[in-house]
Write a protein that holds these residues in place. Sequence first.
Motif, PDB file in Angstrom:
ATOM      1  N   GLU A  99       0.815  -1.227   0.000  1.00  0.00           N
ATOM      2  CA  GLU A  99       0.000   0.000   0.000  1.00  0.00           C
ATOM      3  C   GLU A  99       0.841   1.266   0.000  1.00  0.00           C
ATOM      4  O   GLU A  99       0.454   2.282  -0.605  1.00  0.00           O
ATOM      5  N   PHE A 100       2.017   1.227   0.667  1.00  0.00           N
ATOM      6  CA  PHE A 100       2.855   2.426   0.745  1.00  0.00           C
ATOM      7  C   PHE A 100       3.369   2.859  -0.627  1.00  0.00           C
ATOM      8  O   PHE A 100       3.694   4.037  -0.835  1.00  0.00           O
ATOM      9  N   GLU A 103       0.383   4.917  -2.078  1.00  0.00           N
ATOM     10  CA  GLU A 103      -0.288   5.833  -1.147  1.00  0.00           C
ATOM     11  C   GLU A 103      -0.203   7.276  -1.628  1.00  0.00           C
ATOM     12  O   GLU A 103      -1.183   8.032  -1.571  1.00  0.00           O
ATOM     13  N   LYS A 104       0.957   7.677  -2.131  1.00  0.00           N
ATOM     14  CA  LYS A 104       1.143   9.031  -2.628  1.00  0.00           C
ATOM     15  C   LYS A 104       1.520   8.997  -4.102  1.00  0.00           C
ATOM     16  O   LYS A 104       2.332   8.161  -4.517  1.00  0.00           O
TER      17      LYS A 104
END
Length: 389
Positions: A99-100, A103-104
Motif C-alpha cells: 500500500e505504501f 499511497e502518494k
Amino acid sequence: MNGKMELLFWQLVYFFIKQRYRIIQMSNHSHEIWLESLENKHVPIVRVVRYDIDWSQWLKRDMEYAWRIAEQIQKRRIRRFREIVNIYVSTYPPVDDWEFLIEKPLPLSQKRNAVFRTFLIHSGNVNMSLQQLTEIVQTPIVLPTVVNDIDPFFEAERLKQDILREAREQHERERRLFEYGKPVFTYIFIALQVLVFLLMEWSGGSTNPAVLIQYGAKFNPLIQEGEWWRFFTPIFLHIGFLHLLMNTFALYYLGMTVERLYGSWRFFFIYLIAGFFGTVGSFLFTTSLSAGASGAIFGLFGALLYFGTVYRHLFFQTIGTNIIGLIIINLLFGIMVPGIDNAGHIGGLIGGFLASGIVHLPNHLDWKRQVRTLLVTVSAAALGLYIGF
C-alpha cells in the motif's frame, strides 16, 4: 487467471474509449494498454495493466518503468494537465506490504503540480477503487452488469475483440485522412516557379529590380495605381537561386502533405489565398520591392494548424509539435535576420488558416463554420485593402 478480473480489465478499457480516449500503445498480448485523450484536461493519459501481482517488488519495478514512459509522454504535450493515471487489475494484492507504494502519487518533473497516480484494483477492493478512480477522472465509472450464467472469459474475449476491431478501424480512418488526395498542383507550382525563374534569368537576372517589376513583383506604387494582379504574381517569383531553392524544398515537403490532406482543388485555393494575404501583409507593412512563395508556404503551415483544430489528438500525435516548432523558429528567424519579409509570412499564415476554414476538410462539411470563416476572410481582406489604398 480470474475471469471476472479479466472482464473488469476490458470493461475499464472500453469505458475510457467511450469517454473519447484512444489507444496509443498496446503490448503484444494486450495486457498493457496506454490511452490518451485531448478532451480530458485533468487526466489526459491512462495506463491499464492486467497482471496477477504476487510481490510488491514487481509492482515497484513496473511503476518505475511506467513513470519513465509517462515522463517521455508528457514532454511532448503543450497543454497543462493534472494527472497521469496508472491502473493495475490483479486477482489478489501482493502477499507482502504494497500500500505504501501507491499511497502518494509520484511527481512528474517537467510539469508543475502534475503527478503520476497509481491504483491497484483487486477482487477485494473493486467498488472502493472504482469510486476513487471516479473522483480522479471526474466521470462516473459505471460498468455494465453481466448475467451470472455468462462465462466471464467469453464476455471478456468478446469485449476485447470489439475494442481491437474499433482500434484497427480508427487507425485505418486516420491513415486515410493523410492519403485523401494525390499531389498535382504541388508539382505544377514547383514547375511554374522554376520556369519563371529561368525566364527572369534570361531577361536580365532574378535579382535585377527592373526585371522583378517587369514580371510582377510586389511594388507598392504600381499596386496603388491599380495593378491588382501584383497581389498574386509575386508568389511565383524568386530573388536569386538560393531563395528559389529554399522555397522549392519547403513547397515540396509541405505541399505534398497539405495536398494529400485537403485534395488538389482545396490545396489550389488555400495556396493562392495564402499567397494573396501574404502579399497584402507585405503591402501594408513594408514599402520595399518583394517577391517569393514564402507567404503561400506559410499558408500551408496555416492549413496544417487548421487541421489541428479539427483533429487535435491526431495532430499532436503526428505532426503537431514539429509544425508549431517550425513556425516559431521561422518567425524568430525573420525577426532576427534583416531583409526577411515577416509581415508577408504572418499574412500568409493567417490567410492559409482562413482559406482552410472556408474549404474545410474533405468529407467533413461544416457549413456554419465555413460561412463564418468566409465572412471573416472577406472582411479581413477588405480591411487590409482599404487601409493600404
